[in-house]
Each structure stands twice: as structure tokens, then as C-alpha cells.
Design a protein around this motif. Structure first.
Motif, PDB file in Angstrom:
ATOM      1  N   ALA A   1      25.181  21.136  26.744  1.00 31.63           N
ATOM      2  CA  ALA A   1      24.080  20.324  26.237  1.00 31.63           C
ATOM      3  C   ALA A   1      23.347  21.099  25.154  1.00 31.63           C
ATOM      4  CB  ALA A   1      23.119  19.958  27.366  1.00 31.63           C
ATOM      5  N   ALA A   2      23.258  20.517  23.971  1.00 36.20           N
ATOM      6  CA  ALA A   2      22.537  21.130  22.848  1.00 36.20           C
ATOM      7  C   ALA A   2      21.243  20.362  22.626  1.00 36.20           C
ATOM      8  CB  ALA A   2      23.394  21.107  21.593  1.00 36.20           C
ATOM      9  N   PHE A   3      20.160  21.084  22.430  1.00 33.67           N
ATOM     10  CA  PHE A   3      18.866  20.446  22.194  1.00 33.67           C
ATOM     11  C   PHE A   3      17.964  21.404  21.434  1.00 33.67           C
ATOM     12  CE2 PHE A   3      18.998  22.313  26.461  1.00 33.67           C
ATOM     13  CZ  PHE A   3      17.920  23.178  26.443  1.00 33.67           C
ATOM     14  N   THR A   4      16.869  20.876  20.901  1.00 35.19           N
ATOM     15  CA  THR A   4      15.867  21.724  20.252  1.00 35.19           C
ATOM     16  C   THR A   4      14.620  21.767  21.123  1.00 35.19           C
ATOM     17  OG1 THR A   4      15.115  19.825  18.965  1.00 35.19           O
ATOM     18  CG2 THR A   4      16.673  21.341  17.907  1.00 35.19           C
ATOM     19  N   LEU A   5      13.839  22.815  20.931  1.00 34.64           N
ATOM     20  CA  LEU A   5      12.622  22.971  21.712  1.00 34.64           C
ATOM     21  C   LEU A   5      11.510  22.099  21.151  1.00 34.64           C
ATOM     22  CD1 LEU A   5      12.550  26.817  22.350  1.00 34.64           C
ATOM     23  CD2 LEU A   5      13.213  25.024  23.933  1.00 34.64           C
ATOM     24  N   GLU A   6      10.657  21.608  22.020  1.00 30.35           N
ATOM     25  CA  GLU A   6       9.509  20.816  21.603  1.00 30.35           C
ATOM     26  C   GLU A   6       8.369  21.740  21.212  1.00 30.35           C
ATOM     27  OE1 GLU A   6       8.907  18.356  25.047  1.00 30.35           O
ATOM     28  OE2 GLU A   6       9.898  16.669  24.054  1.00 30.35           O
ATOM     29  N   GLY A   7       7.433  21.198  20.423  1.00 29.28           N
ATOM     30  CA  GLY A   7       6.294  21.993  19.988  1.00 29.28           C
ATOM     31  C   GLY A   7       6.367  22.248  18.504  1.00 29.28           C
ATOM     32  N   SER A   8       5.239  22.256  17.827  1.00 27.33           N
ATOM     33  CA  SER A   8       5.205  22.334  16.372  1.00 27.33           C
ATOM     34  C   SER A   8       5.864  23.597  15.836  1.00 27.33           C
ATOM     35  CB  SER A   8       3.750  22.265  15.888  1.00 27.33           C
ATOM     36  OG  SER A   8       2.979  23.316  16.463  1.00 27.33           O
TER      37      SER A   8
ATOM     38  N   GLU B   1       8.233  25.435  17.481  1.00 25.04           N
ATOM     39  CA  GLU B   1       9.577  25.670  17.992  1.00 25.04           C
ATOM     40  C   GLU B   1      10.480  24.442  17.895  1.00 25.04           C
ATOM     41  OE1 GLU B   1       8.908  29.072  21.347  1.00 25.04           O
ATOM     42  OE2 GLU B   1       8.693  26.996  21.982  1.00 25.04           O
ATOM     43  N   GLN B   2      10.044  23.413  17.111  1.00 21.12           N
ATOM     44  CA  GLN B   2      10.773  22.158  17.073  1.00 21.12           C
ATOM     45  C   GLN B   2      12.207  22.340  16.606  1.00 21.12           C
ATOM     46  OE1 GLN B   2       9.557  19.228  18.159  1.00 21.12           O
ATOM     47  NE2 GLN B   2      11.583  18.350  17.855  1.00 21.12           N
ATOM     48  N   GLU B   3      12.433  23.266  15.695  1.00 21.37           N
ATOM     49  CA  GLU B   3      13.758  23.388  15.113  1.00 21.37           C
ATOM     50  C   GLU B   3      14.546  24.564  15.678  1.00 21.37           C
ATOM     51  OE1 GLU B   3      13.456  23.400  10.898  1.00 21.37           O
ATOM     52  OE2 GLU B   3      12.902  21.292  10.781  1.00 21.37           O
ATOM     53  N   GLN B   4      14.164  25.057  16.830  1.00 21.58           N
ATOM     54  CA  GLN B   4      14.919  26.150  17.428  1.00 21.58           C
ATOM     55  C   GLN B   4      15.981  25.585  18.367  1.00 21.58           C
ATOM     56  OE1 GLN B   4      11.772  28.729  18.976  1.00 21.58           O
ATOM     57  NE2 GLN B   4      12.182  30.150  17.295  1.00 21.58           N
ATOM     58  N   LEU B   5      17.224  25.946  18.089  1.00 20.70           N
ATOM     59  CA  LEU B   5      18.370  25.383  18.801  1.00 20.70           C
ATOM     60  C   LEU B   5      18.639  26.129  20.106  1.00 20.70           C
ATOM     61  CD1 LEU B   5      20.940  23.570  18.907  1.00 20.70           C
ATOM     62  CD2 LEU B   5      22.089  25.368  17.558  1.00 20.70           C
ATOM     63  N   VAL B   6      18.855  25.354  21.170  1.00 18.19           N
ATOM     64  CA  VAL B   6      19.243  25.896  22.470  1.00 18.19           C
ATOM     65  C   VAL B   6      20.534  25.193  22.885  1.00 18.19           C
ATOM     66  CG1 VAL B   6      18.599  26.221  24.888  1.00 18.19           C
ATOM     67  CG2 VAL B   6      16.836  26.299  23.099  1.00 18.19           C
ATOM     68  N   ILE B   7      21.501  25.958  23.382  1.00 20.97           N
ATOM     69  CA  ILE B   7      22.741  25.381  23.884  1.00 20.97           C
ATOM     70  C   ILE B   7      22.974  25.872  25.307  1.00 20.97           C
ATOM     71  CG2 ILE B   7      25.224  25.106  23.541  1.00 20.97           C
ATOM     72  CD1 ILE B   7      24.857  25.707  20.619  1.00 20.97           C
ATOM     73  N   ALA B   8      23.084  24.925  26.229  1.00 19.00           N
ATOM     74  CA  ALA B   8      23.388  25.243  27.626  1.00 19.00           C
ATOM     75  C   ALA B   8      24.858  24.930  27.886  1.00 19.00           C
ATOM     76  CB  ALA B   8      22.502  24.436  28.564  1.00 19.00           C
ATOM     77  N   CYS B   9      25.572  25.856  28.507  1.00 19.08           N
ATOM     78  CA  CYS B   9      27.004  25.686  28.774  1.00 19.08           C
ATOM     79  C   CYS B   9      27.307  26.010  30.231  1.00 19.08           C
ATOM     80  CB  CYS B   9      27.841  26.617  27.891  1.00 19.08           C
ATOM     81  SG  CYS B   9      27.537  26.486  26.119  1.00 19.08           S
ATOM     82  N   GLU B  10      28.090  25.158  30.874  1.00 22.48           N
ATOM     83  CA  GLU B  10      28.537  25.458  32.222  1.00 22.48           C
ATOM     84  C   GLU B  10      29.697  26.452  32.182  1.00 22.48           C
ATOM     85  OE1 GLU B  10      29.454  22.106  34.621  1.00 22.48           O
ATOM     86  OE2 GLU B  10      27.538  21.088  34.253  1.00 22.48           O
ATOM     87  N   VAL B  11      29.683  27.387  33.104  1.00 29.12           N
ATOM     88  CA  VAL B  11      30.732  28.396  33.212  1.00 29.12           C
ATOM     89  C   VAL B  11      31.748  27.936  34.258  1.00 29.12           C
ATOM     90  CG1 VAL B  11      31.252  30.798  33.824  1.00 29.12           C
ATOM     91  CG2 VAL B  11      29.169  30.245  32.528  1.00 29.12           C
ATOM     92  N   ARG B  12      33.011  28.104  33.952  1.00 31.01           N
ATOM     93  CA  ARG B  12      34.060  27.733  34.904  1.00 31.01           C
ATOM     94  C   ARG B  12      33.894  28.530  36.199  1.00 31.01           C
ATOM     95  NH1 ARG B  12      39.746  28.221  31.959  1.00 31.01           N
ATOM     96  NH2 ARG B  12      40.332  28.005  34.167  1.00 31.01           N
ATOM     97  N   GLU B  13      34.151  27.856  37.324  1.00 29.87           N
ATOM     98  CA  GLU B  13      33.942  28.497  38.630  1.00 29.87           C
ATOM     99  C   GLU B  13      34.775  29.762  38.796  1.00 29.87           C
ATOM    100  OE1 GLU B  13      34.697  25.612  41.619  1.00 29.87           O
ATOM    101  OE2 GLU B  13      32.851  24.487  41.259  1.00 29.87           O
ATOM    102  N   ASP B  14      35.996  29.763  38.255  1.00 25.19           N
ATOM    103  CA  ASP B  14      36.866  30.925  38.430  1.00 25.19           C
ATOM    104  C   ASP B  14      36.525  32.070  37.476  1.00 25.19           C
ATOM    105  OD1 ASP B  14      37.672  29.749  36.083  1.00 25.19           O
ATOM    106  OD2 ASP B  14      39.815  29.708  36.573  1.00 25.19           O
TER     107      ASP B  14
END
Length: 574
Positions: free
Chosen positions: A487-494, A496-509
Motif C-alpha cells: 500500500a502506497a500513500f502520502t502523509l496528511e498535514g501541510s 508532510e502532504q507529499e511525503q511518500l510511505v510504502i507498506a509491504c507485506e513480507v512473505r511468511e517464509d
């Protein structure tokens, strides 16, 4: 639009009369055995018996909530609603008898008179809903306890009014609270006729599906379209598929299914769990339509799936994208059967400026995946979302739809209905259009290409970025990251609005001994190289941590909120 039958009521009764012993539905147990079977005659008889009981307790147009575990009882309940003139409202079964917020919202919104579930689950489900004031006056019926009672007088089933609402399909709420889409008998018949013609799917076209019945793809594409044409529909539980993804293609082989449909992540999961030994003996030469929809379709997934499963006879051009949404009943477009999927290689910089152009020399590019053309009786348009002017081929805008499959609006939401279902293109006739909220473009032939969701688009440094493109780049950067689970999204707030965050799931193994710095570094380098963006935060989560809608779509806003509340299970971050 001319349809084969005026309603699903007529369709089912015709099949029950003309070929009563043909199988309508088969449900497979956890080991792939046939746990239950319904012929067309049995389905008609059981639906009629239940409808007689329901009609004595609720009037035409009143709502019935359908909350079922996996199995065939849901379908008996749905057709009983059709017979009795009661509006069906599919919903998810409470987990551990705890209601989701969306389930509570649905009950409060539509005020159902009846609740339908299995006899075994009735007491627990009714107790769970008793927590909601709006549900306390509901009467819960155990379907299997009533559907076998033929002792009463036969129910007089009337041909329904095509404009009468028969289904409230609540949206999955990926970008907003769920809203009840009002689907009429006419909408349902028009769309299943469109699906039948678009895919050349008729009586002998068996399909195998695992998507739950409370989701429009599982209900309409698998279950109702098959009943409309008199075909066999083989079903399995979502849990069985997730636990053993290859059980799905193996069942397709066993039942010689011609069509099966699933979201993109399901095909990725089959690839992730692929084992040649476990697929030994499977023959997929029958699988002529492997439809991919409900979330962004990735060209790499289509290509890899075709290549890997070709060893088991899968036809070369079987994998095929399709596009649809609840507001259009279900399907909006699909590619021509037997032809290769259309890929359009476009420049990334031009796409950020809402144009689909061939890449300039030295410009990075990406493939857009074609989702076919407008269905029979339907019109598509690409429209500027602000000015409401039609855009020419090659321009990116909002996808608008006009046709008999477009639903009547949102339940008890007049303002939203006017905004979404009654849009008009500037300078054209007074026809009303459905605003899909999806962004896309068409080429000169009318092929539709989806580029993203209007509300999901990320604006960074003044340029548009589609989150699914950033997510795919992150997932390809390191083998420890799960495909289709970011999931890619930007932070809210004047500030930090354009700061990119990417959340990634790690494979169980890969969790044990994971080098967090190595994975995070790979993601950062890939995003800089492909998109010229700096990633503010890379979040590595446990498997299954990133929330999805019931159709499998990534809930990016919900992911951001979980992280900000420190409720997102993390393996590491940087």
C-alpha cells in the motif's frame, strides 16, 4: 435491451421445467469432495417453499439480510427473495459473532425486516445483530429448516416489474463508507445477458468459483449468470482457496470448467504457491476464459500465469482482464474471447500529465492493460472530471458508463445518486451517465485501459502518481516482499502532504532472519530509479496485515490510519 429471459425468476423456472435434473450448483468441501449439490428442480422447489414462509412475514419491497457461511443455502435464500418480491441484501457473516462496522452501517441504512442464514448459525447470528438497535425487530429464519417444507399451499409467483429493486449490493467501501446500490430485475437481466454475450457463455459453460456470495463478482458473475443460462456452477469456500490456492485450478480441471474469474491477487497467489507436482495430471485446456478483475490488473501477472500454467494445457489467450463495478450491476467491459490481451506501452511522464503517449527516447515506460470494449447495449466515455467534457482517445479522464446495466442509484442517498448516476456530458444530449470514479483512457479502437482510482491518486511535487505503480515497483525490488500486498500513500498535514510511505507485506517464509535494511534499501533504490521519487518511510509488515475490501482491493487509507495509530503489525521499518 433484448434479453433471453425477462427475469431470473422466469429463467430458473424455465430451467427447472426443461431440464430439472441438471445440476445448478455444486459446493466442494475442504478436501475437494462434493459436500452438497442442487439441481434446477431442487433449487426451484426449495426457493418456492422458503418464499412462501417469507411472504407471510414481509411484504414486497421489504429487505432481507442474507448472512451465510460458505455453502448453497445462500442461493436458495436469494432465489426465494426473487420469488417473494423481497429485496435481497447480501452481507458478510459475523466473524466470531462480532459485527464489522460496515455490517452495522448496512443494517442501519436499509432497515431489513428479515434475516436469513442457516439453521445452525441462526441463534448466534441473531444474537450478534441484536447488539444493533436497528436490527432488534428483525426476524431471523434458518433457511434449511424452512426450504424443505412443502406442506403449505404453493406460492403464486408473479413476473416481477423490471424496474422493481431486487438487490441492494453494498459497495466495499475502499474509498468511502459502504452505500447500497439499488439493482433492479431489469439491471440484473441486462447485465447477465451482456456477460453471456461478451464471453460467449451459455448452458454448457461450467464455471468454478471461490469468491463469496456477498460480493457482486461471486454472486452475479458466477452464480446468477450460470442460473440465467442454465449452466453448472461449482463453488468452493474462500478459506479453502487461500489455504490451498492450487485447489482452484485443479477443480477447474476436474469439472472441465470453461470460465473462472478472480481478482489479480488470486492469480498471483496461484503463482506464489505453484508446485508442478501438485498440479500433476491437471488438464486446463478447458479453461478458455480466466477472467481477472475487481482490482488493478497487472500485465506481468497475466503474462506469468499464461506461461506457467501453459504446461498444464491452459490456452495461450485464456487470461483476460475485465472491468466492472457494483454501480453498473457488475461487468462494464471485457476483451474479445480468444484474442490476446491488449497492452499499450506508454511513457510515464506523459501519463503523469494525463496523456497516454508512446514513450519519448530515453523516457521510462509502462504497459497499460486493456480491459476490452463496451458491452452490447452499453456506451463508454472518457470525461474530464472537473469540466465534464468528453475527451478524445489517448487522454486520461474519468470513465463514464451509460446502459441498461447501470443501477438505479444509492439507497436513500438522493444527493449521491444525482452526483454519481445522473451526470451529463457538456455539449451533448440529455442522456445521464454513471460516474465510475475510475481513471482511464481509450485508444482509437475503443479499447478501455484503466489507469487508477480518482480518489487514490497521489500528487507529489505537482505530478500525478498511481499508487499501484509504486506498489508494483516496491514488490519487484526484493524477493522477500509479497506480490500484490503493498500500500502506497502520502502523509496528511501541510508539511508532510507529499511525503511518500510504502507498506509491504513480507512473505511468511522470509520473516525469520530477515535483513530489514537490505529490503528497505532495495525498495528505496527501485522507487528512485523507476519514478524519481524519494520514499520517506518503508514499512515491512507481517503477512495479511494490510487491510483489503471484500473484493480484495487494497485499503490504502485504512493502512495509513493503522500505522499512524501504531496498530499496523510491523516486521521492520526505516
Amino acid at each position: 435491451m433484448q434479453t433471453r429471459y425477462p427475469s431470473l425468476v422466469t429463467a430458473l423456472r424455465t430451467h427447472a421445467s426443461d431440464h430439472p435434473e441438471d445440476r445448478a450448483y455444486v459446493f466442494l468441501g475442504e478436501r475437494g469432495e462434493e459436500a452438497s449439490v442442487l439441481t434446477y428442480a431442487e433449487l426451484d422447489r426449495r426457493a418456492s417453499a422458503l418464499a412462501r414462509v417469507m411472504a407471510a412475514k414481509a411484504g414486497p419491497g421489504e429487505r432481507a439480510l442474507l448472512a451465510f457461511p460458505p455453502g448453497l443455502e445462500f442461493l436458495v435464500a436469494f432465489f426465494a427473495c426473487q420469488y417473494a418480491g423481497i429485496v435481497a441484501v447480501p452481507t458478510i457473516l459475523p466473524r466470531q459473532m462480532r459485527l464489522r462496522d460496515s455490517s452495522i452501517s448496512i443494517v442501519e441504512d436499509c432497515a431489513p425486516r428479515l434475516g436469513l442464514t442457516t439453521a445452525a448459525a441462526r441463534e448466534a447470528v441473531s444474537a450478534a445483530y441484536a447488539q444493533v438497535p436497528a436490527a432488534r425487530s428483525m426476524e431471523w429464519l434458518g433457511v434449511d429448516a424452512h426450504a424443505t417444507d412443502d406442506s403449505g399451499p404453493p406460492l403464486a409467483v408473479k413476473e416481477p416489474d423490471p424496474n422493481a429493486i431486487t438487490l441492494l449490493q453494498y459497495t466495499s467501501g475502499s474509498t468511502s463508507a459502504p452505500k447500497g446500490v439499488m439493482v433492479s430485475h431489469g439491471n440484473l437481466c441486462a447485465n447477465v445477458e451482456m456477460i453471456s454475450q461478451g464471453g460467449d457463455l451459455w448452458r454448457h459453460a461450467t464455471r468454478v468459483g471461490w469468491i463469496p456470495m456477498y460480493h457482486d463478482m461471486g454472486l452475479i458473475f458466477n452464480a446468477l449468470q450460470s442460473a440465467y443460462v442454465g449452466a453448472q456452477c461449482v463453488l468452493m469456500s474462500p478459506q479453502a482457496f487461500v489455504a490451498h490456492p492450487l485447489s482452484w485450478p485443479r477443480a477447474i480441471s476436474t469439472y472441465r470448467a470453461e470460465m473462472a474469474i478472480a481478482p489479480n491477487f488470486a492469480y498471483d497467489l496461484c503463482l506464489e504457491k505453484y508446485d508442478a507436482e501438485r498440479m500433476k495430471g491437471a488438464d486446463l485446456s478447458c479453461w478458455e476464459l480466466a477472467l481477472n478483475g475487481a482490482e488493478p490488473v497487472r500485465a506481468s501477472t497475466i503474462t506469468r500465469f499464461a506461461e506457467v500454467f501453459a504446461a498444464h494445457g491452459l490456452p495461450r489467450f485464456s487470461p483476460r482482464p475485465t472491468y466492472g463495478m457494483a454501480e453498473a450491476t457488475l461487468q462494464i467491459s471485457v476483451g474479445k474471447r480468444g484474442s490476446p490481451p491488449r497492452l499499450w506501452n506508454v511513457g510515464r511522464e506523459s501519463l503523469q500529465k494525463d496523456r497516454a503517449l508512446a514513450p519519448a527516447p530515453g523516457e521510462r515506460s509502462q504497459d497499460l492493460v486493456g480491459c476490452g470494449r463496451a458491452l452490447t447495449g452499453e456506451k463508454l466515455a472518457i470525461v474530464a472530471p472537473d469540466s465534464h467534457q468528453r475527451l478524445p482517445p489517448g487522454h486520461v479522464g474519468e470513465i463514464w458508463v451509460h446502459g441498461p446495466n447501470v443501477a438505479h442509484g444509492y439507497w436513500r442517498k438522493a444527493d449521491a445518486t444525482r452526483e454519481i448516476f445522473e451526470a451529463r456530458i457538456v455539449g451533448e444530449d440529455g442522456a445521464t451517465w454513471l460516474r465510475t470514479g475510475d481513471l482511464g483512457c481509450m485508444d482509437d479502437t475503443g479499447e478501455l485501459f484503466i489507469t487508477g482510482r480518482l480518489k487514490d491518486i497521489l500528487i507529489i511535487r505537482g505530478s500525478n502518481f498511481y499508487p499501484q505503480d509504486l506498489e508494483l515497483t516496491a514488490e519487484k525490488s526484493h524477493p522477500a516482499i509479497r506480490r500484490g500486498h503493498s500500500a502506497a500513500f502520502t502523509l496528511e498535514g501541510s508539511q508532510e502532504q507529499e511525503q511518500l510511505v510504502i507498506a509491504c507485506e513480507v512473505r511468511e517464509d522470509q520473516v525469520a532472519g530477515l535483513d530489514v535494511a537490505d529490503v528497505v534499501g532495495a525498495v528505496r533504490r527501485a522507487v528512485v530509479h523507476e519514478h524519481e521519487l524519494t520514499t520517506y518511510k518503508v514499512l515491512l509488515t507481517t503477512s495479511g496485515a494490510i487491510p483489503r475490501t471484500t473484493s480484495g482491493k487494497i485499503r490504502r487509507k485504512a493502512t495509513r490510519e493503522l500505522w499512524q495509530k501504531e496498530q499496523l503489525p510491523l516486521v521492520g521499518q526505516s
